[in-house]
Design an enzyme around this catalytic site. Structure first.
Site, PDB file in Angstrom:
ATOM      1  N   ASP A   1       9.630  -7.775 -37.331  1.00 19.87           N
ATOM      2  CA  ASP A   1      10.823  -8.382 -37.928  1.00 19.87           C
ATOM      3  C   ASP A   1      12.072  -8.041 -37.112  1.00 19.87           C
ATOM      4  O   ASP A   1      12.953  -8.891 -36.935  1.00 19.87           O
ATOM      5  CB  ASP A   1      11.023  -7.909 -39.381  1.00 19.87           C
ATOM      6  CG  ASP A   1      10.338  -8.840 -40.388  1.00 19.87           C
ATOM      7  OD1 ASP A   1       9.281  -9.410 -40.041  1.00 19.87           O
ATOM      8  OD2 ASP A   1      10.853  -8.985 -41.518  1.00 19.87           O
TER       9      ASP A   1
ATOM     10  N   LYS B   1       3.898   7.922 -34.579  1.00 14.73           N
ATOM     11  CA  LYS B   1       4.748   8.973 -35.138  1.00 14.73           C
ATOM     12  C   LYS B   1       3.928  10.266 -35.126  1.00 14.73           C
ATOM     13  O   LYS B   1       3.792  10.950 -36.144  1.00 14.73           O
ATOM     14  CB  LYS B   1       5.179   8.543 -36.551  1.00 14.73           C
ATOM     15  CG  LYS B   1       6.244   9.397 -37.194  1.00 14.73           C
ATOM     16  CD  LYS B   1       7.609   9.314 -36.537  1.00 14.73           C
ATOM     17  CE  LYS B   1       8.532  10.358 -37.142  1.00 14.73           C
ATOM     18  NZ  LYS B   1       9.799  10.504 -36.393  1.00 14.73           N
TER      19      LYS B   1
ATOM     20  N   ASP C   1      10.673   5.699 -34.372  1.00 15.69           N
ATOM     21  CA  ASP C   1      12.122   5.681 -34.664  1.00 15.69           C
ATOM     22  C   ASP C   1      12.916   5.388 -33.396  1.00 15.69           C
ATOM     23  O   ASP C   1      13.804   4.539 -33.363  1.00 15.69           O
ATOM     24  CB  ASP C   1      12.587   6.980 -35.365  1.00 15.69           C
ATOM     25  CG  ASP C   1      11.999   8.255 -34.770  1.00 15.69           C
ATOM     26  OD1 ASP C   1      11.152   8.167 -33.852  1.00 15.69           O
ATOM     27  OD2 ASP C   1      12.379   9.357 -35.224  1.00 15.69           O
TER      28      ASP C   1
ATOM     29  N   TYR D   1      -2.301  -0.034 -44.559  1.00 15.28           N
ATOM     30  CA  TYR D   1      -2.649  -1.271 -45.254  1.00 15.28           C
ATOM     31  C   TYR D   1      -4.088  -1.282 -45.769  1.00 15.28           C
ATOM     32  O   TYR D   1      -4.492  -2.243 -46.424  1.00 15.28           O
ATOM     33  CB  TYR D   1      -2.465  -2.472 -44.314  1.00 15.28           C
ATOM     34  CG  TYR D   1      -1.035  -2.932 -44.179  1.00 15.28           C
ATOM     35  CD1 TYR D   1      -0.089  -2.155 -43.520  1.00 15.28           C
ATOM     36  CD2 TYR D   1      -0.635  -4.161 -44.700  1.00 15.28           C
ATOM     37  CE1 TYR D   1       1.223  -2.586 -43.379  1.00 15.28           C
ATOM     38  CE2 TYR D   1       0.673  -4.602 -44.569  1.00 15.28           C
ATOM     39  CZ  TYR D   1       1.591  -3.805 -43.911  1.00 15.28           C
ATOM     40  OH  TYR D   1       2.883  -4.237 -43.777  1.00 15.28           O
TER      41      TYR D   1
ATOM     42  N   ASP E   1       4.548  -4.263 -38.384  1.00 15.10           N
ATOM     43  CA  ASP E   1       5.199  -5.160 -39.342  1.00 15.10           C
ATOM     44  C   ASP E   1       6.714  -5.049 -39.193  1.00 15.10           C
ATOM     45  O   ASP E   1       7.429  -6.059 -39.081  1.00 15.10           O
ATOM     46  CB  ASP E   1       4.758  -4.768 -40.764  1.00 15.10           C
ATOM     47  CG  ASP E   1       5.421  -5.625 -41.825  1.00 15.10           C
ATOM     48  OD1 ASP E   1       5.457  -6.863 -41.641  1.00 15.10           O
ATOM     49  OD2 ASP E   1       5.901  -5.068 -42.833  1.00 15.10           O
TER      50      ASP E   1
HETATM   51  C1  IPM Z   1       3.690 -10.008 -42.745  1.00 14.81           C
HETATM   52  C2  IPM Z   1       3.996  -9.692 -44.185  1.00 14.81           C
HETATM   53  C3  IPM Z   1       2.794  -9.039 -44.853  1.00 14.81           C
HETATM   54  C4  IPM Z   1       2.539  -7.727 -44.139  1.00 14.81           C
HETATM   55  C5  IPM Z   1       2.943  -8.836 -46.369  1.00 14.81           C
HETATM   56  C6  IPM Z   1       3.269 -10.113 -47.090  1.00 14.81           C
HETATM   57  C7  IPM Z   1       1.726  -8.199 -46.978  1.00 14.81           C
HETATM   58  O1  IPM Z   1       5.130  -8.900 -44.271  1.00 14.81           O
HETATM   59  O2  IPM Z   1       2.777 -10.797 -42.480  1.00 14.81           O
HETATM   60  O3  IPM Z   1       4.379  -9.495 -41.863  1.00 14.81           O
HETATM   61  O4  IPM Z   1       3.146  -6.702 -44.478  1.00 14.81           O
HETATM   62  O5  IPM Z   1       1.732  -7.735 -43.221  1.00 14.81           O
HETATM   63 MN    MN Z   2       6.197  -8.643 -42.371  1.00 11.93          MN
END
Ligand code: IPM
Ligand code: MN
Ligand code: NAD
Length: 358
Positions: free
Chosen positions: A255, A194, A227, A143, A251
């Site tokens: 999720d 990784k 993984d 990032y 990230d």
């Molecule tokens: C998050 C989002 C951000 C990230 C994006 C919008 C840049 O997915 O806050 O998880 O990847 O960090």
């Molecule tokens: Mn995200």
């Protein structure tokens, strides 16, 4: 009634785009109700940064914003950034990543705590099996924004994206994960990288982890390649208490973790630099597919406000917000993504009412 706080907490509000503009007003209702019940004072200041403003006058993150936040605010509550009218989400990256980097919010804490068995898609799993925290490095890795194009738009185009791993950055997030575990009474920390493929940057993670774990002998430190980590999160989530990993992997794992506890609608996060102004937000994005319909789940945003309270030292209020969300889930006072039939505003009103009567 708790004792009245000595000073008001100054909180910046950035609703952002899409459902950010719907869930943040509900999180504010909840925050105000918790503060009132606890005899606390808050001073809110709203900022209209997001796609509308960006398309209107080109403003994404004003250059003096980080300094202003450090000077004038205790915390920031943010909705989401992203709008189909801004391809590539340039304004969103400028604002969100800009704040993470410029305020040096090096920890992204993402709790994955199952509140009720029927919220997880995993067969046969219950609250005791899914209770872990993803600690994501939040200021470097892929990032960092280092890279570029060469011969852009031609058949010979080259695009590079550098993976930045600094000794300082890796060490501080690993130490944070162990300190977090120690503070909360967790016994296990799993570092994921990784390093079998990324021989330099992630080799640094391996070496620093070997060093840092030595300072926490009471905590069981383990390692998994990313993984395998994602597979194990689904196969046997009970083995995890604290997962620490790099920016991109965090990230993704965040999720997936959200999916295990009922979805993006109820997952909160904190972008933290201990002791400094920090930023709290739901894990989800602006959800253009449901924006404007008053059906988005405001619980992730409300729980983020709760994490913010706890960060600011208002632990009772943070806990009260979490308790209210748990009660709403138990009583089915939820939006459709978690099985209910209430609207965004109805859930916010219910949570605020619960806090007022608690
Ligand atoms: C998050 C989002 C951000 C990230 C994006 C919008 C840049 O997915 O806050 O998880 O990847 O960090
Ligand atoms: Mn995200
Ligand atoms: P998203 O999180 O916005 O949505 C993913 C899916 O989850 C969608 O189906 C959406 O309807 C659902 N969802 C998300 N939040 C929900 C909620 N509160 N209640 C009910 N359902 C919910 O991810 P995306 O679609 O990949 O991204 C949309 C935009 O948001 C993009 O521009 C992306 O860059 C941005 N984004 C921003 C952030 C942030 O600001 N922190 C985070 C992720 C994505």
């Amino acid at each position: 009634m708790h004792q009245r706080s000595r000073s008001a907490r100054r909180i910046a509000i950035i609703p952002g785009d899409g459902i950010g503009k719907e869930v943040i007003p509900e999180a504010i209702k909840v925050l105000k109700a918790a503060a009132t019940a606890g005899g606390r004072e808050i001073a809110l200041t709203e900022f209209d940064w997001g796609a509308d403003r960006y398309l209107r006058d080109g403003t994404a993150l004003p250059p003096d914003a980080p300094e202003m936040f450090r000077r004038d605010f205790d915390a920031i509550l943010l909705g989401a950034l992203g709008d189909p009218r801004v391809p590539g989400n340039q304004h969103g990256a400028d604002i969100l990543l800009g704040l993470r980097f410029q305020l040096d919010l090096y920890v992204n804490e993402r709790p994955c705590v199952l509140f009720e068995q029927n919220l997880t898609p995993l067969k046969g799993r219950s609250e005791k099996d899914i209770h872990f925290h993803v600690i994501r490095e939040n200021t470097e890795g892929l990032y960092a924004g280092m890279g570029g194009f060469f011969k852009k738009g031609t058949a010979d185009e080259i695009a590079t994206q550098e993976d930045i791993n600094t000794r300082k950055g890796v060490e501080r997030i690993l130490r944070y994960a162990f300190e977090f575990a120690r503070r909360r009474g967790y016994r296990r920390v799993c570092m994921s990288d990784k390093s079998n493929a990324l021989a330099y940057g992630h080799n640094l993670w391996t070496r620093v982890f070997a060093e840092v774990r030595g300072d926490y002998p009471e905590i069981e430190a383990s390692h998994m390649y990313i993984d395998n980590l994602l597979l194990q999160m689904v196969r046997d989530p009970a083995q995890f208490q604290v997962i620490v990993t790099c920016n991109l992997f965090g990230d993704i794992a965040g999720d997936l973790g959200a999916a295990l506890i009922g979805g993006l609608g109820i997952a909160p996060s904190g972008n933290i630099h201990p002791g400094r102004v920090s930023l709290f937000e739901p894990v989800h994005g602006s959800a253009p597919d449901i924006a404007g319909e008053n059906i988005a789940n405001p619980m992730g945003a409300a729980l983020a406000a709760g994490m913010m309270c706890t960060y600011l030292g208002w632990t009772a209020e943070g806990q009260a917000i979490e308790d209210a969300v748990r009660a709403a889930i138990r009583e089915g006072k939820t939006t459709s993504d978690v099985g209910g039939s209430l609207t965004t505003r109805q859930v916010g009103d219910w949570l605020a009412g619960k806090l007022a009567s608690a």
